[in-house]
Enzyme design. Structure first.
Site, PDB file in Angstrom:
ATOM      1  N   ARG A   5      36.795  10.681  22.122  1.00  0.00           N
ATOM      2  CA  ARG A   5      35.605  11.156  22.803  1.00  0.00           C
ATOM      3  C   ARG A   5      34.537  10.068  22.837  1.00  0.00           C
ATOM      4  O   ARG A   5      33.864   9.858  23.837  1.00  0.00           O
ATOM      5  CB  ARG A   5      35.041  12.374  22.070  1.00  0.00           C
ATOM      6  CG  ARG A   5      33.802  12.929  22.709  1.00  0.00           C
ATOM      7  CD  ARG A   5      33.318  14.134  21.965  1.00  0.00           C
ATOM      8  NE  ARG A   5      32.786  13.768  20.665  1.00  0.00           N
ATOM      9  CZ  ARG A   5      31.515  13.981  20.314  1.00  0.00           C
ATOM     10  NH1 ARG A   5      30.688  14.533  21.150  1.00  0.00           N
ATOM     11  NH2 ARG A   5      31.088  13.645  19.118  1.00  0.00           N
ATOM     12  N   CYS A  15      25.998  22.194  25.480  1.00  0.00           N
ATOM     13  CA  CYS A  15      27.284  21.892  24.822  1.00  0.00           C
ATOM     14  C   CYS A  15      28.360  21.457  25.819  1.00  0.00           C
ATOM     15  O   CYS A  15      29.346  22.142  26.067  1.00  0.00           O
ATOM     16  CB  CYS A  15      27.787  23.029  23.944  1.00  0.00           C
ATOM     17  SG  CYS A  15      27.573  24.670  24.607  1.00  0.00           S
ATOM     18  N   PHE A  16      28.110  20.309  26.349  1.00  0.00           N
ATOM     19  CA  PHE A  16      28.884  19.762  27.462  1.00  0.00           C
ATOM     20  C   PHE A  16      30.385  19.819  27.242  1.00  0.00           C
ATOM     21  O   PHE A  16      31.136  20.327  28.076  1.00  0.00           O
ATOM     22  CB  PHE A  16      28.432  18.322  27.676  1.00  0.00           C
ATOM     23  CG  PHE A  16      29.125  17.592  28.788  1.00  0.00           C
ATOM     24  CD1 PHE A  16      28.845  17.914  30.110  1.00  0.00           C
ATOM     25  CD2 PHE A  16      30.020  16.576  28.522  1.00  0.00           C
ATOM     26  CE1 PHE A  16      29.462  17.227  31.129  1.00  0.00           C
ATOM     27  CE2 PHE A  16      30.639  15.889  29.543  1.00  0.00           C
ATOM     28  CZ  PHE A  16      30.351  16.218  30.857  1.00  0.00           C
ATOM     29  N   ALA A  44      30.748  22.484  19.698  1.00  0.00           N
ATOM     30  CA  ALA A  44      30.963  23.926  19.621  1.00  0.00           C
ATOM     31  C   ALA A  44      29.936  24.615  20.493  1.00  0.00           C
ATOM     32  O   ALA A  44      28.810  24.125  20.624  1.00  0.00           O
ATOM     33  CB  ALA A  44      30.829  24.401  18.183  1.00  0.00           C
ATOM     34  N   TYR A  56      27.440  27.869  21.834  1.00  0.00           N
ATOM     35  CA  TYR A  56      26.389  28.559  21.083  1.00  0.00           C
ATOM     36  C   TYR A  56      26.898  29.748  20.286  1.00  0.00           C
ATOM     37  O   TYR A  56      26.483  29.919  19.127  1.00  0.00           O
ATOM     38  CB  TYR A  56      25.230  28.911  22.015  1.00  0.00           C
ATOM     39  CG  TYR A  56      24.397  27.691  22.294  1.00  0.00           C
ATOM     40  CD1 TYR A  56      23.376  27.330  21.409  1.00  0.00           C
ATOM     41  CD2 TYR A  56      24.650  26.872  23.379  1.00  0.00           C
ATOM     42  CE1 TYR A  56      22.630  26.186  21.634  1.00  0.00           C
ATOM     43  CE2 TYR A  56      23.916  25.730  23.607  1.00  0.00           C
ATOM     44  CZ  TYR A  56      22.899  25.385  22.736  1.00  0.00           C
ATOM     45  OH  TYR A  56      22.179  24.254  22.950  1.00  0.00           O
ATOM     46  N   PRO A  57      27.791  30.560  20.857  1.00  0.00           N
ATOM     47  CA  PRO A  57      28.344  31.629  20.009  1.00  0.00           C
ATOM     48  C   PRO A  57      28.977  31.087  18.736  1.00  0.00           C
ATOM     49  O   PRO A  57      28.792  31.664  17.650  1.00  0.00           O
ATOM     50  CB  PRO A  57      29.398  32.276  20.903  1.00  0.00           C
ATOM     51  CG  PRO A  57      28.990  31.966  22.283  1.00  0.00           C
ATOM     52  CD  PRO A  57      28.262  30.672  22.239  1.00  0.00           C
ATOM     53  N   ARG A  59      28.219  28.296  17.265  1.00  0.00           N
ATOM     54  CA  ARG A  59      27.171  27.737  16.408  1.00  0.00           C
ATOM     55  C   ARG A  59      26.497  28.841  15.594  1.00  0.00           C
ATOM     56  O   ARG A  59      26.000  28.587  14.499  1.00  0.00           O
ATOM     57  CB  ARG A  59      26.129  27.000  17.250  1.00  0.00           C
ATOM     58  CG  ARG A  59      26.634  25.658  17.722  1.00  0.00           C
ATOM     59  CD  ARG A  59      25.580  24.900  18.502  1.00  0.00           C
ATOM     60  NE  ARG A  59      26.239  23.977  19.425  1.00  0.00           N
ATOM     61  CZ  ARG A  59      25.604  23.074  20.156  1.00  0.00           C
ATOM     62  NH1 ARG A  59      24.298  22.986  20.089  1.00  0.00           N
ATOM     63  NH2 ARG A  59      26.267  22.284  20.963  1.00  0.00           N
ATOM     64  N   GLU A 102      23.365  13.791  30.000  1.00  0.00           N
ATOM     65  CA  GLU A 102      21.956  13.820  29.661  1.00  0.00           C
ATOM     66  C   GLU A 102      21.240  12.712  30.440  1.00  0.00           C
ATOM     67  O   GLU A 102      21.723  11.589  30.499  1.00  0.00           O
ATOM     68  CB  GLU A 102      21.823  13.558  28.159  1.00  0.00           C
ATOM     69  CG  GLU A 102      20.447  13.695  27.616  1.00  0.00           C
ATOM     70  CD  GLU A 102      20.397  13.305  26.143  1.00  0.00           C
ATOM     71  OE1 GLU A 102      21.472  13.066  25.560  1.00  0.00           O
ATOM     72  OE2 GLU A 102      19.296  13.223  25.608  1.00  0.00           O
TER      73      GLU A 102
END
Lengths: 1110, 249
Positions: free
Chosen positions: A342, A387-388, A422, A424-425, A427, A482
């Site tokens: 990555r 969270c790309f 990860a 949001y859920p 996280r 970004e």
């Protein structure tokens, strides 16, 4: 003896004079050296043993010194590790000033197993290296060189670059070359030379073959692969031959060793190449097949592209990338490693981004300057995808949107793979990036994990940026997901509305959400985004900055990491509000100048950065520190070869070449256990070694060689290695050198065609105009380059003297020439100009007619010369060519120039759209190469007032800026109308206009003539002495008119004006000359007295003092 | 994509210039002989051999032998006891200060100028020699212009050749200068074209107000060398106080 001693005692500190005196004394003692006597080795051998009375006389001293120097050299040579015996058997003596310096050359000799002699001796020196020679030595070359070759230092550099000893013949010093074997004899002579250089007859046979077929291989686009191919081929032959040869080793003197080694080191490459060939159903057994040695087959290797070379047909490699995770098992480890990384994706993304939006990213650089000064409230938008890495993967799986999802390498629930992102859920369960999967699964058992999908990331990132660029022309990409946008200049009414429309568009196109923050500067925008996340937006107006920052925890500020945060915590600073209490000075004291200032600024929401600054990369490299395990040296080397390929590809991607190579190695600490992370690097020591080479490169082969050397420096057990990184720094732009290669290549590949083209250019100079100038000199350089190429056979020769690295602007091209070019040449040119050539031709049809009518008034002379140009058929690029080469070369240059000059003479109208700089550059270089007599002829044919246009070299012309001004031009073209009203432009223009004025005043005409005769030098100081001496007898016969004095004064005054700021030395010399002549001549004393106050005033203005005239 | 350079041409030129200035300033200091320079001269002139006039011939021989030995030492091991040692820079022999403090002073001063050189703010760099009363006797001035608008890349070799000519000229220009009285003091000063902005905090601290009386005297200028090779234009000259001034001293 006494005389000798006094001699040496009076010698100064200056080393040269010392040496010379030594030499003189050495002569006195009748040393038996041939030619000019330097300290001799012959004596050193004899008297080294009889050292009992150390320095009883000079020769024993010299002998002792030589001994010592040799020992010194030997010890240094043995100390320098990993040496490549390129120069074994070569012993150089450096004479006089060279570039690179003799010390550098000595360093190279140390490194590559050569010898370096400080004092000349017939017996141990094999080559004399020098850049130029004094006339006396040239005249008496045998006495000087004792029959040894006198070679330019580039020989050494190029040999190092080629990693083998090149024939010195093409590198002979030009001054000497006439005394040395003629070029015509070169090709017959060469075979013996070659055998001396490389020792296998096979090689000698193959090389010419390869050479012949080289131009015929039409589709050769890349130079490197072809060279690799040749090298492999050649090496293969050597390895075949070396078996035979080993029996008669006695014939083969010292060069045998390097070849042996090269064969070894190329063996792997060989193996690789072979295996790539198995794809084409060519067996490895072909190695022994005699027909295989024909060059035609060998070229199939370069044709197979890089990917092919990467692929190994071995059984474990096929489809094994999933299972093979270490260097132990996966031969394509490096490639797969970076395919799956990555960080690598993010790192290389920028490169891709720039390629995709080249104009946009460079265009905004220009805008920067405007943005700072504006008082207008600036509006910066910061857009960041949510969270790309996760959302891109699940964008097509709506069912997963509210499920906890993470991206990582493995989905093994016990794995030690790290979560890279990860949603949001997820996280909310406490899952963070960097966690091991097994920990994450423990927190949230129903966590769904996905592998990376790099194609999708690429696609989404591109979509993302094309949306941004559509909305704003000032975009600074931070990462693939970004970016900052600067809307200050766009005068946006409602930034919030704009932000939401951008976000909406992003969502609709990519099905991924983005958050946006708006602020007055980059800092505030970024902080705003933080509060906006996820999938929201936030606008921090300047009024609300203080409120917002007050409660902000310090670690939310960019640039404050864990360490700094801990430090601040110790001072009980947790929020920006608390941070603001501390004064700037104490912050700077505590955390250093920069960090302190940053903290102070950031806590107040101050950020001076402006959007759009792109940092150029300083180094390029690749690190692998996961999964690195080696069994033995072979594994390691194999790994390094692949790493080199990767790095070389990256260099090529960025279009740069590097000079410094650093190899970093992570070595397992002695007491470290197997790391917790599967195949991780664990606790390591970091080691690194680096080396700098003289010529920048991106070549895989050179890289591999360097890396192998560097690895040798570590003295490390390969089993201990846990990570390897290769970095290249001191980057240089590869474009210029590439271009040279390209032109050379194109000339070679389309052998006959481009000669036609050249002929054509020559012929067409008659009919026209500007382009022909460039084109013909292009042609000259082509021919020059190609003959070089042939002389040196295959390997890297960069024609460094080539002044043209970019094609001439489109507007300078002549339509007719282009239109009549052979199709393949045309298509090549078209490629260079990016396809604009076709349009250009369509446009230019009308124009060419007018231009061709102009040229008919050519003088016969020039036409004759052009017809005189029997460019011999170049296809048998051998003896005939080489014989004629030198002569033709001159002739081509000469006639090229002759015609150019005529052309400009006749086509003044067209000069207007001509870029003067390119013309003068080309001509100056051409002119300099023309022999004196030819130059004189050309100058004669030139109308006087044009002469300077061709002669001037740009650097030294005074007032060059004015050269385009129409005023000067017209006054030159109609000298009859010039009156004596002196204006300020006497020295303006390439040809100073005073020349015209002086035509009228009889006695000063002389000065003009001398100035003109001296040709290309616009320094008055060099002309003045000659003029003064000639003027001396004029002075007696002729009366001095006031007017003449006035003109002379005016001339000098303006010269002072032109020069005073940039070249006071020149002024000083001129006026000291004047002063000297003022004593003898009344005229000059008047001039001097008139001008002197002016001079002093001028100096006072510029330097705050008066010139000191002794 | 087209322009991919690590540095601007001005930046490149400035870094070459800084290096050059360090060498040139050392050369100036060496030339003026502020510090003891050679080792042969002091040892030769030492009066210790004078009382032994008795054995004049014997000693002459011995002295010569000693000399030869010393010379050899110098040749072989580069032994010298002066404040300077010989080094090579741009392929010419130059001097380098032996004393670390002296070396550091020159190095630090010049490299401190680097950021300003890059921006083209430095007008001149001067090596000023004072007598015991702090009256400047001689100034060696490097007047610089870095062409800020120059776009294409710097030819390192061209620049080197031009700069080398300075060093060569400097080493033979002793006759142009005046002999300094003993107990001199010297310093390096840099003159700027304009005052730097006070906003940049840390830089402002470095500024020391000049002693204006130094600059009031009428001056004489002796140019030594000029070069103009884009983007750098460099002029090197000596400033002396005017003759009337020196007669007063």
């Amino acid at each position: 003896m006494d005389s000798r001693l006094s001699n040496s005692s009076s010698s100064t500190h200056h080393s040269n004079s010392k040496k010379r005196k030594k030499n003189a004394t050495a002569n006195n003692t009748n040393q038996k050296t041939l030619g000019v006597a330097w300290g001799s080795k012959s004596l050193s051998a004899s008297s080294c043993s009889s050292r009992k009375s150390p320095f009883s006389d000079f020769s024993s001293y010299m002998a002792h010194k030589n001994c010592k120097l040799q020992n010194q050299f030997d010890s240094e040579a043995s100390a320098s590790a990993a040496r490549k015996p390129i120069f074994s058997g070569v012993s150089i003596f450096v004479d006089g000033f060279t570039v690179p310096s003799s010390q550098e050359l000595r360093g190279y000799m140390l490194k590559y197993d050569g010898r370096f002699e400080n004092y000349f001796s017939r017996h141990c020196v094999t080559h004399i290296i020098c850049s130029n020679l004094p006339d006396s030595k040239v005249k008496n070359i045998r006495a000087f060189s004792a029959g040894l070759p006198v070679v330019k230092p580039t020989w050494i550099l190029d040999s190092i670059a080629a990693n083998r000893l090149l024939s010195w013949v093409p590198y002979q010093l030009e001054q000497v070359a006439s005394n040395q074997p003629k070029l015509s004899a070169f090709f017959t002579l060469k075979s013996s030379k070659m055998s001396e250089d490389t020792f296998t007859n096979a090689l000698c046979q193959v090389e010419p073959d390869v050479q012949d077929s080289f131009p015929r291989v039409g589709q050769l686009k890349e130079r490197h692969p072809s060279e690799v191919g040749e090298m492999v081929e050649v090496c293969r032959q050597i390895s075949n031959e070396s078996n035979d040869i080993s029996s008669k080793k006695t014939d083969v003197f010292m060069m045998e060793e390097p070849i042996g080694e090269r064969v070894i080191c190329d063996e792997e490459k060989l193996a690789e190449a072979n295996s790539s060939e198995t794809n084409n159903e060519r067996n490895t057994e072909g190695e022994l097949d005699p027909t295989y040695q024909e060059p035609s087959t060998s070229f199939s290797i370069p044709c197979s592209d890089n990917q092919n070379v990467h692929q190994f047909p071995s059984s474990e490699a096929t489809g094994s990338s999933k299972q093979c995770h270490s260097t132990l098992t996966d031969p394509n480890f490096v490639e797969n490693y970076f395919k799956n990384s990555r960080l690598h994706f993010i790192g290389t993304w920028r490169q891709r981004y720039r390629k995709r939006f080249p104009t946009l990213s460079t265009g905004l650089n220009n805008g920067i300057s405007n943005s700072n000064k504006s008082d207008i409230k600036s509006v910066i938008l910061h857009v960041d995808m949510d969270c790309f890495f996760v959302s891109v993967v699940i964008r097509n799986k709506p069912a997963l949107f509210d499920k906890p999802v993470a991206v990582c390498h493995s989905n093994n629930s016990k794995g030690t793979s790290e979560i890279s992102s990860a949603n949001y859920p997820a996280r909310s369960y406490g899952i963070r990036a960097g966690m091991f999967v097994r920990d994450a699964k423990a927190l949230c058992p129903h966590l769904v994990t996905f592998p990376y999908n790099f194609e999708a990331y690429e696609e989404v990132a591109d979509q993302f940026y094309s949306i941004l660029h559509r909305h704003c022309n000032k975009v600074q990409a931070v990462s693939c997901d970004e970016a900052f946008l600067d809307f200050t200049d766009a005068m946006v009414e409602d930034p919030e509305l704009l932000a939401s429309s951008i976000r909406k568009e992003i969502y609709e196109t990519t099905r991924c959400t983005a958050s946006a923050g708006i602020g007055g500067n980059m800092l505030m925008a970024r902080i705003a985004t933080r509060t906006a996340k996820p999938n929201g937006q936030c606008y921090i107006t300047p009024e609300r900055v203080d409120d917002h920052l007050n409660q902000l925890p310090v670690d939310a500020l960019p640039g404050i990491g864990y360490v700094l945060q801990e430090k601040l915590k110790k001072q009980s600073v947790n929020t920006c509000g608390q941070l603001r209490m501390i004064s700037k000075n104490s912050l700077q004291k505590e955390y250093g100048m920069k960090t302190g200032e940053m903290l102070w600024n950031y806590s107040r929401g101050i950020d001076y950065r402006s959007v759009g600054i792109i940092q150029e990369c300083k180094s390029i490299g690749a690190d692998v520190n996961w999964g690195v395990r080696f069994r033995d040296m072979k594994d390691c080397e194999h790994f390094l070869i692949n790493l080199c390929k990767e790095v070389s590809l990256r260099l090529q991607c960025c279009g740069v070449q590097g000079r410094t190579f650093t190899l970093k190695i992570k070595k397992r600490r002695k007491d470290a256990d197997e790391p917790a992370k599967f195949m991780g690097c664990g606790d390591c020591e970091n080691l690194s070694h680096s080396v700098t080479i003289p010529l920048a490169t991106e070549n895989v082969e050179i890289l591999q060689r360097i890396v192998k050397q560097l690895l040798g420096c570590f003295y490390i057990d390969v089993k201990e290695i846990r990570g390897i990184g290769l970095h290249v720094s001191r980057l240089e732009n590869a474009d210029t050198s590439k271009q040279e290669k390209y032109t050379l290549k194109s000339w070679l590949t389309s052998g006959s065609a481009s000669v036609e083209k050249q002929k054509y250019h020559m012929g067409h100079n008659k009919h026209n105009s500007d382009c022909a100038n460039c084109a013909s000199s292009h042609g000259c350089i082509h021919s020059q380059g190609s003959s070089f190429q042939i002389d040196n056979k295959i390997l890297n020769i960069h024609v460094s003297g080539d002044p043209i690295s970019t094609p001439p602007p489109l507007c300078q091209l002549d339509v007719e020439v282009i239109r009549n070019l052979p199709s393949e040449v045309f298509s090549e040119l078209n490629e260079i100009y990016g396809g604009k050539l076709i349009d250009f031709i369509a446009k230019g049809k009308g124009k060419c007619e007018s231009s061709s009518s102009l040229g008919n008034s050519l003088e016969d002379d020039a036409t004759c010369k052009e017809e005189d140009l029997p460019y011999s058929d170049p296809i048998p690029l051998n003896q005939i060519f080489s014989e004629n080469k030198a002569m033709q070369h001159e002739r081509v240059l000469g006639s090229g120039h002759g015609s150019c000059s005529q052309v400009t003479h006749n086509s003044n109208i067209e000069r207007d759209d001509l870029l003067p700089s390119s013309l003068s550059q080309i001509d100056a270089s051409v002119l300099q190469q023309i022999p004196e007599d030819l130059k004189a002829v050309i100058l004669e044919h030139l109308p006087a007032h044009r002469a300077q246009d061709f002669c001037s070299t740009p650097a030294i012309c005074p007032g060059r800026i004015n050269q385009d001004s129409v005023g000067v031009d017209t006054s030159k073209n109609c000298p009859g109308t010039v009156n004596h009203a002196l204006n300020d432009s006497l020295w303006a223009g390439n040809l100073p206009s005073w020349m015209d004025k002086f035509k009228d005043s009889s006695c000063l005409r002389k000065l003009g003539e001398i100035y003109h005769r001296s040709g290309f030098n616009s320094q008055l100081s060099s002309v003045l002495p000659q003029f003064l001496s000639e003027f001396h007898h004029l002075d007696l016969t002729q009366e001095i008119y006031d007017e003449t004095v006035n003109i002379m004064c005016e001339l000098l005054k303006q010269y002072v004006k032109v020069k005073i700021e940039r070249d006071i030395e020149e002024i000083y010399i001129c006026f000291r000359l004047l002063k000297r002549f003022a004593v003898k001549s009344q005229f000059f004393s008047r001039v001097y007295n008139d001008i002197f106050p002016f001079l002093q005033a001028a100096v006072d203005d510029n330097y705050g003092g008066s010139l000191f005239m002794p | 994509m087209q322009r991919k350079e690590n540095e601007t041409p001005q930046g490149q030129a400035a870094s070459v210039l800084v290096e050059f200035l360090e060498v040139a300033i050392t050369a100036v200091v060496f030339l003026k002989g502020v510090y003891p320079s050679g080792f042969l001269l002091p040892s030769l002139d030492s009066p210790s051999s004078m009382p032994f006039l008795f054995f004049f011939f014997f000693f002459l021989l011995l002295l010569l032998l000693l000399l030869l030995l010393l010379l050899l030492l110098l040749l072989l091991f580069d032994v010298g006891k002066g404040a300077f040692e010989r080094r090579r820079y741009m392929n010419v022999v130059v001097q380098r200060a032996r004393h670390p403090q002296l070396r550091y002073y020159i190095h630090a001063t010049v490299s401190g100028l680097l950021p300003f050189l890059q921006k083209g703010m430095v007008d001149r760099v001067a090596v000023v020699f004072f007598n015991t009363d702090n009256v400047p006797l001689e100034k060696f001035i490097f007047k610089l212009t870095v062409n800020q608008s120059y776009g294409s890349s710097v030819e390192g070799v061209d620049l080197q050749i031009s700069l080398r000519s300075f060093l060569a000229k400097l080493s033979v220009s002793e006759s142009l200068t005046k002999k300094l009285p003993p107990d001199c003091r010297w310093e390096i000063t840099g003159n700027f074209q304009l005052l730097p902005e006070t906003g940049t905090s840390k830089e402002a601290n470095f500024w020391i107000p000049t002693d204006t009386k130094q600059w009031e005297q009428p001056l004489f200028i002796t140019p030594i060398r000029s070069m103009s090779s884009d983007p750098l234009c460099l002029q090197f000259y000596i400033e002396h106080p005017s003759l009337s001034e020196s007669s007063v001293l």
